[in-house]
Design a protein around this motif. Structure first.
Motif, PDB file in Angstrom:
ATOM      1  N   MET A   1       0.911  -0.780   0.266  1.00 51.58           N
ATOM      2  CA  MET A   1      -0.057  -0.031  -0.103  1.00 51.58           C
ATOM      3  C   MET A   1       0.742   1.383  -0.257  1.00 51.58           C
ATOM      4  N   PRO A   3       2.693   4.769   0.972  1.00 51.94           N
ATOM      5  CA  PRO A   3       1.827   5.940   2.323  1.00 51.94           C
ATOM      6  C   PRO A   3       1.081   7.354   1.299  1.00 51.94           C
ATOM      7  N   ILE A   4       0.346   7.344   3.049  1.00 54.18           N
ATOM      8  CA  ILE A   4      -0.446   8.625   2.281  1.00 54.18           C
ATOM      9  C   ILE A   4       0.404  10.006   2.507  1.00 54.18           C
ATOM     10  N   ASP A  29      11.608   7.145   9.793  1.00 52.78           N
ATOM     11  CA  ASP A  29      11.066   5.809  10.356  1.00 52.78           C
ATOM     12  C   ASP A  29       9.641   5.840   9.870  1.00 52.78           C
ATOM     13  N   VAL A  30       8.688   6.352   9.385  1.00 48.90           N
ATOM     14  CA  VAL A  30       7.582   6.447   9.113  1.00 48.90           C
ATOM     15  C   VAL A  30       6.696   6.453   7.279  1.00 48.90           C
ATOM     16  N   LYS A  31       8.049   6.734   6.290  1.00 49.24           N
ATOM     17  CA  LYS A  31       8.322   6.490   5.002  1.00 49.24           C
ATOM     18  C   LYS A  31       6.859   6.013   4.346  1.00 49.24           C
ATOM     19  N   ASP A  32       7.344   4.883   5.082  1.00 40.87           N
ATOM     20  CA  ASP A  32       6.425   3.200   4.618  1.00 40.87           C
ATOM     21  C   ASP A  32       4.798   3.239   4.670  1.00 40.87           C
ATOM     22  N   LYS A  33       4.291   3.977   5.842  1.00 38.75           N
ATOM     23  CA  LYS A  33       3.404   4.545   5.872  1.00 38.75           C
ATOM     24  C   LYS A  33       2.696   6.362   5.815  1.00 38.75           C
ATOM     25  N   TYR A  34       3.465   6.793   5.301  1.00 35.66           N
ATOM     26  CA  TYR A  34       2.902   8.776   5.238  1.00 35.66           C
ATOM     27  C   TYR A  34       4.428   9.010   4.759  1.00 35.66           C
ATOM     28  N   THR A  35       4.263  10.174   3.451  1.00 40.86           N
ATOM     29  CA  THR A  35       5.060  11.566   3.421  1.00 40.86           C
ATOM     30  C   THR A  35       4.640  12.362   3.751  1.00 40.86           C
ATOM     31  N   GLU A 108       6.155   9.307  16.513  1.00 39.46           N
ATOM     32  CA  GLU A 108       5.361   8.714  16.196  1.00 39.46           C
ATOM     33  C   GLU A 108       4.288   7.817  16.609  1.00 39.46           C
ATOM     34  N   PRO A 112      -1.006   8.346  13.814  1.00 40.63           N
ATOM     35  CA  PRO A 112      -2.247   8.225  13.514  1.00 40.63           C
ATOM     36  C   PRO A 112      -2.689   8.614  13.888  1.00 40.63           C
TER      37      PRO A 112
END
Length: 116
Positions: A1, A3-4, A29-35, A108, A112
């Motif tokens: 999926m 990243p948002i 750290d969060v680049k796979d979930k959020y840009t 972090e 979410p």
């Protein structure tokens, strides 16, 4: 999926280099979930209006050196310019009492619920 995002972030921190370093760690750290793009920093409350007007952020973080009252003032200024800006205030004293790792973890942990 995918990243948002991307989310444009402005920080309000009297130590801009530290803000960039810590946000850089969070972004990585969060680049796979959020840009998240750290667009700018206001070094003091007087700069908030200009920085928010210039960058029109999606998200604004207030750092842990601000009292709850100062953070509320910063957020009120930002919302005058970008009414739907998402805001997040670090607890006062977090950086001083627990250090930069605690700041990164706290952000972090709360991303979410902030970004959905």
């Amino acid at each position: 999926m995918a990243p948002i995002g991307p989310y444009k972030l402005v920080t309000v921190n009297t130590a801009p280099d530290r803000a960039r370093r810590l946000i850089g760690r969070v972004v990585e750290d969060v680049k796979d979930k959020y840009t998240i793009n750290h667009a700018g920093n206001a070094d003091n409350i007087e700069q908030v209006r200009g920085v928010v007007e210039e960058h029109k952020p999606d998200v604004l973080f207030t750092a842990s050196m601000w009292t709850p009252e100062e953070a509320a003032k910063i957020i009120a200024i930002a919302k005058e310019i970008v009414p739907d800006v998402k805001t997040f205030s670090l607890p006062q004293g977090l950086q001083v009492n627990k250090g930069p790792d605690a700041v990164v973890e706290y952000i972090e942990e709360h991303l979410p619920s902030l970004l959905g």
